[in-house]
Scaffold this motif. Structure first.
Motif, PDB file in Angstrom:
ATOM      1  N   ASP A  33       7.919   4.995   7.102  1.00  0.00           N
ATOM      2  CA  ASP A  33       8.867   5.722   7.072  1.00  0.00           C
ATOM      3  C   ASP A  33      10.246   5.328   7.789  1.00  0.00           C
ATOM      4  O   ASP A  33      11.326   5.906   7.811  1.00  0.00           O
ATOM      5  CB  ASP A  33       8.461   7.171   7.581  1.00  0.00           C
ATOM      6  CG  ASP A  33       7.470   7.988   6.450  1.00  0.00           C
ATOM      7  OD1 ASP A  33       7.353   7.342   5.505  1.00  0.00           O
ATOM      8  OD2 ASP A  33       6.809   8.876   6.935  1.00  0.00           O
ATOM      9  N   LEU A  34       9.854   4.479   8.977  1.00  0.00           N
ATOM     10  CA  LEU A  34      11.011   4.172   9.827  1.00  0.00           C
ATOM     11  C   LEU A  34      11.613   2.689   9.477  1.00  0.00           C
ATOM     12  O   LEU A  34      12.411   2.262  10.006  1.00  0.00           O
ATOM     13  CB  LEU A  34      10.201   3.814  11.187  1.00  0.00           C
ATOM     14  CG  LEU A  34       9.716   4.988  12.040  1.00  0.00           C
ATOM     15  CD1 LEU A  34       8.958   4.587  13.083  1.00  0.00           C
ATOM     16  CD2 LEU A  34      11.027   5.361  12.497  1.00  0.00           C
ATOM     17  N   GLY A  35      11.089   2.330   8.053  1.00  0.00           N
ATOM     18  CA  GLY A  35      11.685   1.184   7.420  1.00  0.00           C
ATOM     19  C   GLY A  35      11.082  -0.163   8.076  1.00  0.00           C
ATOM     20  O   GLY A  35      11.510  -1.358   7.765  1.00  0.00           O
ATOM     21  N   ASN A  36       9.625  -0.301   8.272  1.00  0.00           N
ATOM     22  CA  ASN A  36       8.812  -1.265   8.488  1.00  0.00           C
ATOM     23  C   ASN A  36       9.283  -2.194   9.841  1.00  0.00           C
ATOM     24  O   ASN A  36       9.521  -3.391   9.391  1.00  0.00           O
ATOM     25  CB  ASN A  36       8.374  -1.877   7.466  1.00  0.00           C
ATOM     26  CG  ASN A  36       7.638  -1.254   6.502  1.00  0.00           C
ATOM     27  OD1 ASN A  36       6.805  -0.608   6.859  1.00  0.00           O
ATOM     28  ND2 ASN A  36       7.973  -1.259   5.306  1.00  0.00           N
ATOM     29  N   PRO A  37       9.818  -1.553  10.830  1.00  0.00           N
ATOM     30  CA  PRO A  37      10.235  -2.729  11.961  1.00  0.00           C
ATOM     31  C   PRO A  37       9.436  -3.572  12.264  1.00  0.00           C
ATOM     32  O   PRO A  37       9.694  -4.612  12.855  1.00  0.00           O
ATOM     33  CB  PRO A  37      10.680  -1.591  12.978  1.00  0.00           C
ATOM     34  CG  PRO A  37       9.598  -0.367  12.890  1.00  0.00           C
ATOM     35  CD  PRO A  37       9.713  -0.520  11.314  1.00  0.00           C
TER      36      PRO A  37
END
Length: 441
Positions: A33-37
């Motif tokens: 959900d966080l953009g796969n950091p």
């Protein structure tokens, strides 16, 4: 709105479960959900083990920074302040995260999480990935929180190297009752075809489990005592590996056990694809620092409460295996200085107090027990003193660290100044640093 990241985390503890719930499902969903950091990081050195993780990470950081590289570091737990968990790499050696940025990241993560099931440790770990993905660097040093297989840090799919430090009994409620079971959990950070470095292992069973898992994953492996090793020669450290012999100064970190930690870190840095010359490695050995691991406190408020000429040492080791290496280092130091050891000890209830204290039999002349205020699981000082007396120590409980130090000052008023060791808990170590006015760096 919370004023600091620390206040915000404390507020999160009132919302989300405080207990340990090892799983990769929640952290995987959140990071997606966080953009796969976590997929946007430089090469990761992933470190597991019962003891020595922090020291190995400190050596890895010193080695890479001595080479002029930018190194992000995520460790746990912190000693005094939550910022210690997040070191942002810079060309000048890096610094702890700014509070405003950490607070903003934590708030962003909880907003994205949208009240879905999560643990606070998973939020804290996700914050490291978001933070490190924002800032350019050459490497990330990532320390496992608990175990390995289902620890939130193990969401990293392809580390540059998996480094597994000494395995011993600890956290049995979560990891198993034998060193073999615990080794299996630590081996969970091993990935397919990814280099593995296995540090010194006191237990053959643990080493065998780690080797089997490396073979299962077809992972290139380097093993302490087989592929690399370290020893003292002529007052210096000799590190032997398949690359040859390194003649180095003894590490700045105190204790012969640190030689093995240093050798494992050197091997891991090479395995991760970084190539360092001997001069760079020597510089790192002289500059490495790691608070609360056989740390000598030269000045500060608490130090002034002790007799003049007293040597004050601090160590955060908290399990029997850590006690063995710490007591061995203190025994040698006391012999060299012809001094007695006064042990100030505080522990939490999930640790094996009896076996921890047993390591100091015949060494500690007196035991001064104190509470551990930084943890809700602290053992009352009187109960710990009773346990120490049951093992044959002369022991007394005190309400505060300052009270114990004041008693030492009185007990040794007409005697040679002792060596004082404060140990038994990382939480206690953090409390000592705070009260002494010594900030971790």
């Amino acid at each position: 709105m919370a004023e600091t990241a620390d206040h915000y985390i404390k507020a999160l503890l009132d919302v989300y479960p405080k207990g340990v719930d090892l799983s990769l499902t929640r952290i995987g969903r959140l990071l997606s959900d966080l953009g796969n950091p976590h997929l946007q990081l430089p090469p990761v050195i992933h470190i597991a083990g019962t003891n020595g993780k922090g020291s190995a990470g400190a050596f890895c950081r010193a080695l890479l920074e001595a080479a002029g590289l930018r190194v992000h570091v995520h460790t746990s737990p912190h000693l005094v302040h939550v910022h210690e968990r997040y070191r942002i790499g810079r060309l000048n050696g890096g610094h702890y995260v700014d509070d405003a940025e950490l607070l903003e990241i934590l708030q962003h993560i909880t907003t994205v999480n949208d009240q879905q099931p999560i643990t606070v440790f998973e939020i804290i770990t996700a914050a490291a990935f978001v933070l490190f993905a924002r800032h350019p660097a050459d490497a990330v040093i990532l320390e496992v929180g608990l175990g390995g297989r289902f620890d939130a840090t193990n969401i990293i799919p392809e580390p540059a190297v998996s480094l597994i430090m000494p395995v011993a009994l600890d956290h049995q409620a979560f990891l198993g009752d034998t060193v073999e079971q615990i080794a299996f959990e630590k081996a969970g950070i091993i990935k397919d075809s990814t280099p593995v470095v296995i540090g010194f292992q006191a237990y053959d069973g643990a080493r065998d489990v780690l080797l089997r898992q490396a073979e299962k994953h077809k992972a290139p492996v380097a093993v302490y005592g087989q592929d690399f090793s370290a020893c003292v020669e002529h007052g210096r450290m000799a590190v032997q590996s398949n690359r040859g012999l390194l003649d180095l100064p003894r590490p700045r970190l105190v204790g012969d056990f640190q030689l093995g930690n240093a050798a494992a870190a050197i091997e891991a840095v090479y395995a991760a694809g970084f190539h360092l010359d001997e001069t760079t490695i020597a510089t790192a050995m002289q500059k490495v620092e790691w608070p609360a691991r056989m740390q000598k406190l030269h000045q500060g408020h608490l130090k002034t409460l002790l007799p003049q000429q007293t040597d004050l040492w601090l160590d955060g080791g908290h399990n029997p295996a850590a006690a063995q290496v710490t007591s061995a280092a203190m025994r040698l130091l006391c012999q060299q200085q012809n001094r007695k050891l006064a042990l100030v000890c505080g522990m939490i209830s999930t640790k094996d107090s009896n076996h921890y204290l047993e390591a100091f039999k015949g060494l500690a002349e007196r035991v001064y027990t104190v509470p551990v205020h930084f943890s809700e699981a602290g053992v009352p000082a009187d109960l710990l003193a009773q346990a120490a007396r049951g093992l044959g120590f002369e022991a007394q409980g005190f309400d505060t660290i300052a009270g114990a130090f004041t008693a030492i000052n009185a007990d040794y008023a007409t005697l040679p100044a002792p060596v004082v060791l404060v140990s038994g808990s990382l939480y206690l170590a953090g409390e000592v640093l705070q009260q002494n006015g010594t900030k971790p760096v």
